[in-house]
Design a protein around this motif. Structure first.
Motif, short mmCIF file in Angstrom:
data_model
loop_
_atom_site.label_atom_id
_atom_site.label_comp_id
_atom_site.label_asym_id
_atom_site.label_seq_id
_atom_site.Cartn_x
_atom_site.Cartn_y
_atom_site.Cartn_z
N PHE A 99 76.49 107.60 20.90
CA PHE A 99 75.11 107.73 20.43
C PHE A 99 74.49 109.02 20.99
N ASP A 100 74.72 109.29 22.28
CA ASP A 100 74.19 110.50 22.91
C ASP A 100 74.81 111.77 22.30
N ILE A 101 76.11 111.70 22.05
CA ILE A 101 76.77 112.87 21.44
C ILE A 101 76.19 113.12 20.05
N ALA A 102 75.98 112.06 19.29
CA ALA A 102 75.42 112.22 17.94
C ALA A 102 74.01 112.83 18.03
N LYS A 103 73.21 112.37 19.00
CA LYS A 103 71.85 112.91 19.16
C LYS A 103 71.89 114.40 19.52
N LEU A 104 72.82 114.73 20.40
CA LEU A 104 72.96 116.13 20.84
C LEU A 104 73.34 117.02 19.66
N ILE A 105 74.33 116.57 18.89
CA ILE A 105 74.78 117.37 17.73
C ILE A 105 73.67 117.48 16.69
N ASP A 106 72.93 116.40 16.50
CA ASP A 106 71.82 116.42 15.56
C ASP A 106 70.78 117.46 15.99
N THR A 107 70.55 117.55 17.29
CA THR A 107 69.57 118.50 17.83
C THR A 107 70.06 119.94 17.63
N ILE A 108 71.33 120.17 17.92
CA ILE A 108 71.89 121.53 17.74
C ILE A 108 71.85 121.92 16.26
N ASP A 109 72.20 120.96 15.41
CA ASP A 109 72.20 121.21 13.96
C ASP A 109 70.79 121.57 13.48
N PHE A 110 69.79 120.82 13.96
CA PHE A 110 68.39 121.07 13.59
C PHE A 110 67.98 122.48 14.02
N ALA A 111 68.24 122.83 15.29
CA ALA A 111 67.85 124.15 15.81
C ALA A 111 68.59 125.27 15.08
N ALA A 112 69.88 125.06 14.80
CA ALA A 112 70.67 126.10 14.11
C ALA A 112 70.09 126.37 12.73
N LYS A 113 69.69 125.31 12.04
CA LYS A 113 69.11 125.51 10.70
C LYS A 113 67.76 126.22 10.81
N LYS A 114 66.95 125.82 11.79
CA LYS A 114 65.62 126.44 11.94
C LYS A 114 65.72 127.92 12.31
N HIS A 115 66.70 128.26 13.14
CA HIS A 115 66.82 129.67 13.58
C HIS A 115 67.79 130.47 12.71
N SER A 116 68.25 129.88 11.59
CA SER A 116 69.40 130.48 10.89
C SER A 116 69.16 131.89 10.37
N PHE A 117 67.88 132.25 10.13
CA PHE A 117 67.63 133.60 9.61
C PHE A 117 67.28 134.59 10.71
#
Ligand SMILES: Nc1nc2c(ncn2[C@@H]2O[C@H](COP(=O)(O)OP(=O)(O)O)[C@@H](OP(=O)(O)OP(=O)(O)O)[C@H]2O)c(=O)[nH]1
Ligand SMILES: [Mn+2]
Length: 197
Positions: A13-31
Motif C-alpha cells: 500500500f505504501d509503495i503504491a502511494k509513493l509511486i502515485d505521488t511520483i507519477d502525479f509530480a512527474a505529470k505536473k512538472h512534465s513541461f
C-alpha cells in the motif's frame, strides 16, 4: 491473513502511494526543465530532495510524499485542494509550509523564508533542509545559466540564514549543509570560487 501477509499488504500500500505521488509530480512538472545548461528535467529535483531525506534516515512516508510534491503548487498550476484531496491533509500542510507566495517580490519571498522557517513543523523543516541541500549541490555542479559569482554567493548566504532556522532536527542533513557552507566551491567561466565567502 497471517501477520506476515498483513505486513506485505501494508508495504504494498505504501509503495503504491509513493509511486502515485511520483507519477502525479512527474505529470505536473512534465513541461519544466531546470535552469542548468543541460536542461535537466525538473522532476529530477523533487525526486532528489526525497532521496536526500532517505539518505539522511528520514523514512516517514508523508514527509517523503511532501518532498516529492513540494514545488508543484509553487511552480505549476496544482492547487492545495488537489493535493489534499489526493494525498490528504498532512501532506498538503507540509507542502503549504514549503511553498512561497509567487505573487510577492523575490526579496520579500526570501525574507519570509528566513522569518518563517523557525516556526514551521519538524517535517517541513526536514523538507526545507533537503531542498536547500539539493539546490546548493546543483549550483556547485552547474550553476543556473546567467548566474554571476555574486548571485551564487548571495544564494549561499541566504540559504544558510534559512537553514539556520531549521537546526536541531536532523544531524545528517545539517552536517552536509555545514560542510558546503565551510568548504563548498563552484566554477564559473573556468574560475573556482568559494560558495560561502
Ligand atoms: N540551483 C538550481 N536551482 C534551480 C535550477 N533550476 C531551477 N531551480 C530552482 O530555482 C530556485 C532558485 O532560483 P532563484 O532564482 O533563487 O529563485 P526563484 O526561481 O524562486 O526566483 C530554486 O527553487 P526552490 O527549489 O523553490 O528553492 P528556493 O531556492 O526557493 O528555496 C530551484 O529549485 C538549477 O538548475 N539549479
Ligand atoms: Mn525545491
Amino acid at each position: 491473513m497471517s501477520s506476515q501477509g498483513t505486513q506485505i499488504s501494508n508495504a504494498s500500500f505504501d509503495i503504491a502511494k509513493l509511486i502515485d505521488t511520483i507519477d502525479f509530480a512527474a505529470k505536473k512538472h512534465s513541461f519544466q526543465k531546470r535552469k542548468d545548461s543541460a536542461g535537466t528535467p525538473y522532476i529530477n529535483h523533487p525526486i532528489g530532495v526525497a532521496k536526500n531525506l532517505t539518505d539522511a534516515g528520514v523514512y516517514d512516508l508523508v514527509t517523503i510524499q511532501a518532498a516529492i510534491l513540494h514545488d508543484t503548487v509553487e511552480d505549476t498550476k496544482t492547487t492545495f485542494e488537489e493535493i489534499e484531496q489526493k494525498f490528504g491533509r498532512e501532506v498538503k500542510n507540509i507542502v503549504a509550509e514549503c511553498t512561497d507566495d509567487k505573487s510577492l517580490e523575490k526579496e520579500e519571498r526570501q525574507r519570509l523564508q528566513i522569518e518563517h522557517t523557525p516556526h514551521i513543523s519538524k517535517q517541513a523543516k526536514e523538507v526545507k533542509l533537503a531542498d536547500k541541500l539539493y539546490n546548493l549541490r546543483d549550483i556547485m555542479k552547474d550553476a543556473p545559466i546567467g548566474w554571476s559569482k555574486k548571485r551564487v554567493q548571495e544564494y549561499y548566504i541566504w540559504a544558510k540564514k534559512v537553514t539556520d532556522g531549521a537546526r536541531g532536527i536532523n544531524q545528517k542533513l545539517e552536517e552536509q549543509l555545514d560542510d558546503i557552507y565551510a568548504n563548498g566551491v563552484f566554477v564559473l567561466q573556468g574560475e573556482e570560487y568559494k560558495c560561502h565567502p
